[in-house]
Design an enzyme around this catalytic site. Structure first.
Site: not given
Length: 420
Positions: A142, A136, A138-140
């Site tokens: 990524c 997403g 705001q992917s942690n």
């Protein structure tokens, strides 16, 4: 005379052409990277072992699993602490403890670190020069992947899911995006609608083929780092918990482990490790996306990939905690995050651990006999940068500020209060 504004194009052009000679080092991995700066050399021996590649030896109780990882990188600040979590109004004689995997690092933090220690060791072993992953906006995961990849001299390509109205616009610098873009990750945006129709695996494969055609050597890391290899991160975490409880003066024996579930790898490792080791704690997962049946099936695939010979439904209980949907919060959930921080000092992220803790405490209030007299370990999986994406929604919950009142009678003299 030229104004400062008229000089901006020239300044920008000069900055773009500057090659930062002090940062130039011979690149140890051949690539056709388009990064603005040359990549630093791959870390070798480090003080204290951080960033070092290590041979991996599985816990004896997990040595029958197959395949066994050969190497791992030291990426996290481990072991993460475990301490009492003094939340009021728990069921009678219930003890709640918290394992602070949010303290596994800063830029590279949370539960994703443990998985990446194994996944990136495999990427380097396969002579990759870049990694691809998906998540997403705001992917942690990524963000953690982008930082870890740069530590290890790998380029990082992120496929980030966003809304249809924003897919053609600059994604900005809020929260995780700021760190990702600071470390030079290549961001590729895809709409939620396209993501739903194509799927994360196919999108990653499309990007992989494009990079291969450019002479790159990409390594694909799945959503959340959740594949059978990534599962070893939390098998290893169970060994860590076991060692911590043995050395504790209180010799705590946990009855339950509670954690958020967003992609499946964390719960697979915790549940399998707890089953095989002496811990034998019951694992409760609170899913923040999809539904429990999806995660039972997906996690079963991870366990089958390790030839574990166990059924997911026998070793983990999965409950729905997604509420309005992934990364969407009710005002009650955000107020809960605020109240927990104000009461206990623990800051939960709103997407994962916040929803898991919120639903856990609701279940404790609704079914107190299920939890009475038990010692419960909650795994805080990090993700605090996601709070920045909720600033506008949380603003109304904040208070306790005012202009300081200073009486006119207080002596005043210029230069008395020095500002540094």
């Amino acid at each position: 005379m030229s104004s400062p504004l008229s000089l901006r194009p020239a300044i920008t052009a000069a900055a773009a052409s500057y090659k930062f000679p002090l940062l130039r080092k011979k690149n140890t991995i051949s690539s056709s990277s388009s990064s603005a700066l040359p990549m630093a050399s791959n870390p070798a021996v480090q003080i204290g072992g951080f960033l070092a590649k290590k041979n991996y030896e599985a816990p004896p109780w997990a040595s029958h699993l197959s395949p066994l990882p050969k190497h791992t990188y030291s990426l996290g600040h481990l072991p993460t602490p475990i301490h009492k979590w003094n939340i009021p109004n728990l069921p009678e004689n219930t003890e709640l403890w918290i394992k602070r995997d949010d303290l596994s690092g800063m830029q590279l933090s949370g539960n994703k670190v443990r998985k990446l220690e194994f996944l990136l060791a495999d990427a380097v072993a396969q002579d990759a020069d870049c990694v691809i992953t998906v998540g997403g906006i705001q992917s942690n995961h990524c963000r953690a992947t982008a930082v870890a990849a740069r530590y290890l001299n790998l380029d990082c390509y992120l496929i980030l899911r966003t809304s249809k109205v924003l897919v053609d616009k600059d994604p900005g610098l809020t929260g995780n995006l700021l760190v990702e873009r600071l470390v030079g990750a290549h961001v590729e945006l895809v709409s939620k609608e396209e993501y739903a129709k194509i799927g994360s695996e196919a999108l990653a494969e499309l990007l992989k083929e494009r990079l291969l055609s450019q002479g790159r050597k990409p390594y694909v890391i799945p959503v959340g780092g959740s594949n059978s290899l990534g599962t070893w991160g939390y098998i290893e975490a169970i060994r860590e918990i076991g060692q911590q409880t043995k050395t504790s003066n209180d010799e705590i024996q946990f009855d339950d482990i509670v954690v958020a579930c967003g992609s499946g790898g964390t719960i697979a490792g915790l549940a399998l490790g707890s089953k095989l080791s002496n811990l034998k704690a019951k694992v409760h997962a609170f899913s923040v996306c999809d539904d429990p049946d999806y995660f039972y099936n997906y996690t079963q695939g991870l366990l089958d990939g390790l030839q574990a010979g166990v059924e997911t439904r026998d070793i983990v209980n999965i409950q729905d905690a997604k509420g309005l949907g992934y990364a969407m919060n009710t005002s009650e959930e955000l107020q809960f995050v605020k109240d927990i921080a104000a009461t206990t000092g623990i800051v939960l992220d709103p997407v994962y651990s916040g929803k898991a803790a919120y639903t856990m405490l609701k279940d404790m209030a609704k079914n107190p006999t299920k939890w009475e007299g038990r010692k419960v370990l909650f795994i805080h999986t990090g993700g605090l940068l996601g709070l920045y994406d909720k600033v506008d929604q949380m603003a109304s919950t904040m208070g306790k500020w005012q202009k300081m009142e200073i009486a006119e009678t207080i002596p005043r003299e210029d230069g008395t209060g020095k500002m540094f």
